[in-house]
Every structure is written in C-alpha cells, then in structure tokens.
Design a protein around this motif. Structure first.
Motif, PDB file in Angstrom:
ATOM      1  N   GLU A 247       0.813  -1.218   0.000  1.00  0.00           N
ATOM      2  CA  GLU A 247       0.000   0.000   0.000  1.00  0.00           C
ATOM      3  C   GLU A 247       0.849   1.271   0.000  1.00  0.00           C
ATOM      4  OE1 GLU A 247      -2.622  -0.167   3.301  1.00  0.00           O
ATOM      5  OE2 GLU A 247      -3.716  -1.912   2.569  1.00  0.00           O
ATOM      6  N   ASP A 248       1.931   1.222   0.746  1.00  0.00           N
ATOM      7  CA  ASP A 248       2.799   2.390   0.864  1.00  0.00           C
ATOM      8  C   ASP A 248       3.397   2.766  -0.489  1.00  0.00           C
ATOM      9  OD1 ASP A 248       4.257   4.436   2.157  1.00  0.00           O
ATOM     10  OD2 ASP A 248       6.021   3.140   2.239  1.00  0.00           O
ATOM     11  N   GLN A 249       3.877   1.770  -1.205  1.00  0.00           N
ATOM     12  CA  GLN A 249       4.512   2.022  -2.501  1.00  0.00           C
ATOM     13  C   GLN A 249       3.492   2.538  -3.514  1.00  0.00           C
ATOM     14  OE1 GLN A 249       7.594  -0.736  -3.622  1.00  0.00           O
ATOM     15  NE2 GLN A 249       6.940  -0.760  -5.764  1.00  0.00           N
ATOM     16  N   VAL A 250       2.324   1.928  -3.536  1.00  0.00           N
ATOM     17  CA  VAL A 250       1.266   2.367  -4.446  1.00  0.00           C
ATOM     18  C   VAL A 250       0.846   3.808  -4.123  1.00  0.00           C
ATOM     19  CG1 VAL A 250      -1.169   2.020  -5.076  1.00  0.00           C
ATOM     20  CG2 VAL A 250       0.394   0.063  -4.957  1.00  0.00           C
ATOM     21  N   TYR A 251       0.708   4.101  -2.845  1.00  0.00           N
ATOM     22  CA  TYR A 251       0.320   5.441  -2.417  1.00  0.00           C
ATOM     23  C   TYR A 251       1.344   6.486  -2.844  1.00  0.00           C
ATOM     24  CZ  TYR A 251      -0.695   9.345   0.726  1.00  0.00           C
ATOM     25  OH  TYR A 251      -0.976  10.585   1.228  1.00  0.00           O
ATOM     26  N   ARG A 252       2.642   6.163  -2.667  1.00  0.00           N
ATOM     27  CA  ARG A 252       3.696   7.123  -3.035  1.00  0.00           C
ATOM     28  C   ARG A 252       3.649   7.449  -4.519  1.00  0.00           C
ATOM     29  NH1 ARG A 252       7.231   4.037  -0.015  1.00  0.00           N
ATOM     30  NH2 ARG A 252       8.250   3.335  -1.941  1.00  0.00           N
ATOM     31  N   ASP A 265      -9.593  13.773 -14.481  1.00  0.00           N
ATOM     32  CA  ASP A 265     -10.267  12.480 -14.408  1.00  0.00           C
ATOM     33  C   ASP A 265      -9.282  11.337 -14.144  1.00  0.00           C
ATOM     34  OD1 ASP A 265     -13.152  13.087 -14.982  1.00  0.00           O
ATOM     35  OD2 ASP A 265     -12.242  13.991 -16.748  1.00  0.00           O
ATOM     36  N   TYR A 266      -8.067  11.443 -14.709  1.00  0.00           N
ATOM     37  CA  TYR A 266      -7.060  10.410 -14.470  1.00  0.00           C
ATOM     38  C   TYR A 266      -6.408  10.594 -13.099  1.00  0.00           C
ATOM     39  CZ  TYR A 266      -7.723   9.733 -19.454  1.00  0.00           C
ATOM     40  OH  TYR A 266      -8.292   9.510 -20.687  1.00  0.00           O
ATOM     41  N   ALA A 267      -6.232  11.843 -12.675  1.00  0.00           N
ATOM     42  CA  ALA A 267      -5.663  12.102 -11.346  1.00  0.00           C
ATOM     43  C   ALA A 267      -6.559  11.514 -10.262  1.00  0.00           C
ATOM     44  CB  ALA A 267      -5.475  13.599 -11.132  1.00  0.00           C
ATOM     45  N   LYS A 268      -7.879  11.593 -10.466  1.00  0.00           N
ATOM     46  CA  LYS A 268      -8.812  11.010  -9.503  1.00  0.00           C
ATOM     47  C   LYS A 268      -8.648   9.494  -9.433  1.00  0.00           C
ATOM     48  CE  LYS A 268     -12.581  14.393  -9.416  1.00  0.00           C
ATOM     49  NZ  LYS A 268     -14.022  14.594  -9.681  1.00  0.00           N
ATOM     50  N   LEU A 269      -8.405   8.874 -10.592  1.00  0.00           N
ATOM     51  CA  LEU A 269      -8.164   7.432 -10.588  1.00  0.00           C
ATOM     52  C   LEU A 269      -6.918   7.108  -9.775  1.00  0.00           C
ATOM     53  CD1 LEU A 269      -8.823   6.289 -14.285  1.00  0.00           C
ATOM     54  CD2 LEU A 269     -10.327   6.029 -12.309  1.00  0.00           C
ATOM     55  N   ALA A 270      -5.892   7.945  -9.918  1.00  0.00           N
ATOM     56  CA  ALA A 270      -4.625   7.691  -9.219  1.00  0.00           C
ATOM     57  C   ALA A 270      -4.819   7.759  -7.705  1.00  0.00           C
ATOM     58  CB  ALA A 270      -3.565   8.690  -9.673  1.00  0.00           C
ATOM     59  N   ILE A 271      -5.405   8.844  -7.224  1.00  0.00           N
ATOM     60  CA  ILE A 271      -5.470   9.021  -5.770  1.00  0.00           C
ATOM     61  C   ILE A 271      -6.502   8.117  -5.115  1.00  0.00           C
ATOM     62  CG2 ILE A 271      -4.620  11.393  -5.869  1.00  0.00           C
ATOM     63  CD1 ILE A 271      -7.460  12.384  -5.471  1.00  0.00           C
ATOM     64  N   SER A 272      -7.365   7.479  -5.914  1.00  0.00           N
ATOM     65  CA  SER A 272      -8.363   6.571  -5.327  1.00  0.00           C
ATOM     66  C   SER A 272      -7.992   5.103  -5.515  1.00  0.00           C
ATOM     67  CB  SER A 272      -9.750   6.833  -5.930  1.00  0.00           C
ATOM     68  OG  SER A 272      -9.734   6.590  -7.324  1.00  0.00           O
ATOM     69  N   LEU A 273      -6.822   4.842  -6.107  1.00  0.00           N
ATOM     70  CA  LEU A 273      -6.427   3.450  -6.356  1.00  0.00           C
ATOM     71  C   LEU A 273      -6.094   2.732  -5.050  1.00  0.00           C
ATOM     72  CD1 LEU A 273      -5.862   1.311  -8.549  1.00  0.00           C
ATOM     73  CD2 LEU A 273      -3.470   2.081  -8.527  1.00  0.00           C
ATOM     74  N   ARG A 274      -6.587   1.525  -4.902  1.00  0.00           N
ATOM     75  CA  ARG A 274      -6.300   0.695  -3.730  1.00  0.00           C
ATOM     76  C   ARG A 274      -5.704  -0.642  -4.198  1.00  0.00           C
ATOM     77  NH1 ARG A 274      -7.276   4.979  -2.472  1.00  0.00           N
ATOM     78  NH2 ARG A 274      -8.788   5.804  -0.981  1.00  0.00           N
TER      79      ARG A 274
END
Length: 310
Positions: A247-252, A265-274
């Motif tokens: 999770e840490d690496q994905v978040y960074r 629209d793509y930035a929203k996908l990035a910051i909401s990715l889990r």
C-alpha cells in the motif's frame, strides 16, 4: 427596440413570400431571394430575443436553400436553428438540429465543417448529458480521421476518453485510450504516448486487470525514449507495489506530482487506487508509527470514485 425588430422581421417574411409567387412573366419561384429574406427575418427575431420565431425563420431559410440546391447554406441555417433551441435551454432539440446540419455538411463535401459542428454540439450537451457528448466527440473524431487530420481527431478522442472515465465506463475508456495512443504514435508524439500508457495502467488496475496493465507497459517499451523514462519507472514501481500488495509504494506513486497533475479524471483514478484487499492508504504494519506522515492526507483524497471502481 424589440418591437421594431419584430416588425422588420415580418416585413422580410412578407418579401420572402412575394419572391415565391409565380406569374405569367415569372414562371419559377425565386428561392434564393426567399432564403435571403428569411435569413434577415431570423436575425431580426434573434435580436429581439424571439428565439422560437427565429428558429422557424432559419428553418424556412434552410428549406429554400435546399430547393435552390445550395446545401451548404441550408446546413448553416439548420445549425443556426439549433442555436436558437440552445438559447431556449432546449438542448436535446438543439443537438438534433446540429446533427442534421452535420449530415448535410457531409453530403455537401465539407466534412471539416461537420466535425467542428459536432465538436461544438458536444460542448453544448456535455454539462447535462455526458453519454451524448461522448458520442458526438467520437463522431467528430471519426470524421477528422477519415480526412487524415489525426491531430484534430486525437484531441477529440481525448475528450471522449476522459468522459468515459467520468462515466465509469472503464472498458470503453481503455479501448478509447488505446486508439488515442496509436494515433499519437502515428504522428510521432511519443511523450504523449507515455502519458496515455500511464492513464491506461490506472484504468486497468481500477478494472482489477493487472495483466492488461502490465501488458500496456511492456508494449510501450518499443516507444522511443520510454524505457527508463520517468513515466516508465513510475509505472513499473506502481505495478510492483500493486502486485505485492504494498500500500505504501502504491500510495507514493499515485500521489506523486507525475500522476496528481494529470488531467483531472485520471488524477482522480490515481489518488483513489487501492491494492487488492487493502484497507486504504495507511502504512504497512511493519512501518514505524512515527513515519505515517501521509495518513492525514487520506481524508483529503477521498473522491467520487472510491469504492465504485476497484
């Protein structure tokens, strides 16, 4: 002022009707002059803010241009009738008229005018009907593509792709982005191809398809300059973190400037990715508690994609 313009409009309409009359010395109606008078009447009604009457006058103008075989001018008049519907906030009717005008532009051999009108129609309907806007942008892109005007086509495809993401039609968005990337490759705009690969990866991961995301990156290695680029390294790091449920690496990666400052629209996908099975952006249990400086930002990054896309 308005009353004067309305009177002028009716005078022009009366002249138009005279132009259509025949007699012993005038065997054929003068469609050209009638169309011209109706055009003047439409402008008068428009200036008086009598938009319904202006629309009717534009349609009459179109009718007589059609009789006169001047299809381009007929199409222009029908497009103006659509704009009168727009002034009355009747957007579906406005779009119908503009689409009809576009068909006539195509028949008249002026596809560029048709594509630009479709683009304008897309902008009009976008605030109230994203699905229809996607359809119009894709149609406009198709017209430009047929004319080998790829730069104009790919710009419109980009609009459609972003709206497909907003609509959460992620399968369609992935396909549209692939078409975009192919066009950018054809016109040798490789840096933009890199960005499209990043967008593709985000979409595929939100679809839960790691294999498709990984394939996008692998295929992009053939693009000049991609391997080792900032975009490439970021996606390799993201895919590794996602695969390992880090999770840490994905978040960074997802909160790095490279992704946060993409199209919204793509930035929203990035910051909401889990990550699969992840509970959010919290640090992994092995990390020291004092190092969880990113945790407070989690609340700020909540958005309308969370819970619905992954």
């Amino acid at each position: 002022m308005a009353a004067q313009k309305i009177n002028e409009a009716h005078e022009h309409m009366a002249k138009a009707e005279k132009c259509l009359k025949t007699s012993m010395t005038k065997w054929k109606p003068d469609f050209d002059s009638a169309a011209s008078e109706y055009a003047k009447a439409a402008v008068c009604f428009k200036n008086a803010k009598q938009y319904e009457q202006a629309k009717d006058a534009y349609l009459k103008e179109a009718e007589y241009h059609t009789e006169n075989k001047t299809l381009f001018h007929a199409a222009k008049a029908i497009e103006q009738a659509g704009m009168m519907m727009k002034e009355q906030k009747k957007m579906p009717e406005a779009i119908q008229y503009i689409e009809k005008a576009c068909m006539m532009y195509m028949e008249n051999g002026t596809p560029d005018t048709a594509a630009m009108a479709l683009d304008r129609a897309g902008k009009l309907i976008e605030p109230i009907n994203l699905e229809k806007a996607v359809d119009l942008y894709q149609k406009a892109a198709g017209v430009f593509e047929n004319e080998d005007r790829l730069r104009q086509a790919v710009e419109l495809l980009g609009k459609a792709s972003r709206l497909l993401v907003r609509l959460r039609r992620l399968d369609d968005a992935a396909a549209a982005l692939q078409k975009e990337k192919n066009m950018y490759k054809e016109i040798e705009n490789y840096p933009t191809c890199f960005k499209k690969t990043t967008a593709q990866v985000l979409i595929h991961l939100h679809r839960g398809d790691y294999v498709a995301a990984d394939k996008c990156v692998r295929e992009s290695y053939s693009l000049p300059g991609y391997s080792g680029s900032e975009d490439c390294v970021a996606m390799e790091t993201l895919l590794q973190g996602y695969d390992e449920q880090d999770e840490d690496q994905v978040y960074r990666v997802c909160n790095s400037p490279l992704l946060k400052y993409m199209d919204n629209d793509y930035a929203k996908l990035a910051i909401s990715l889990r990550v699969p099975g992840g509970g959010g952006k919290k640090k992994k249990a092995a990390a020291p508690q004092g190092g969880a400086g990113g945790a407070p930002a989690a609340a700020e990054d909540e958005d309308d994609y969370e819970g619905g896309l992954c």
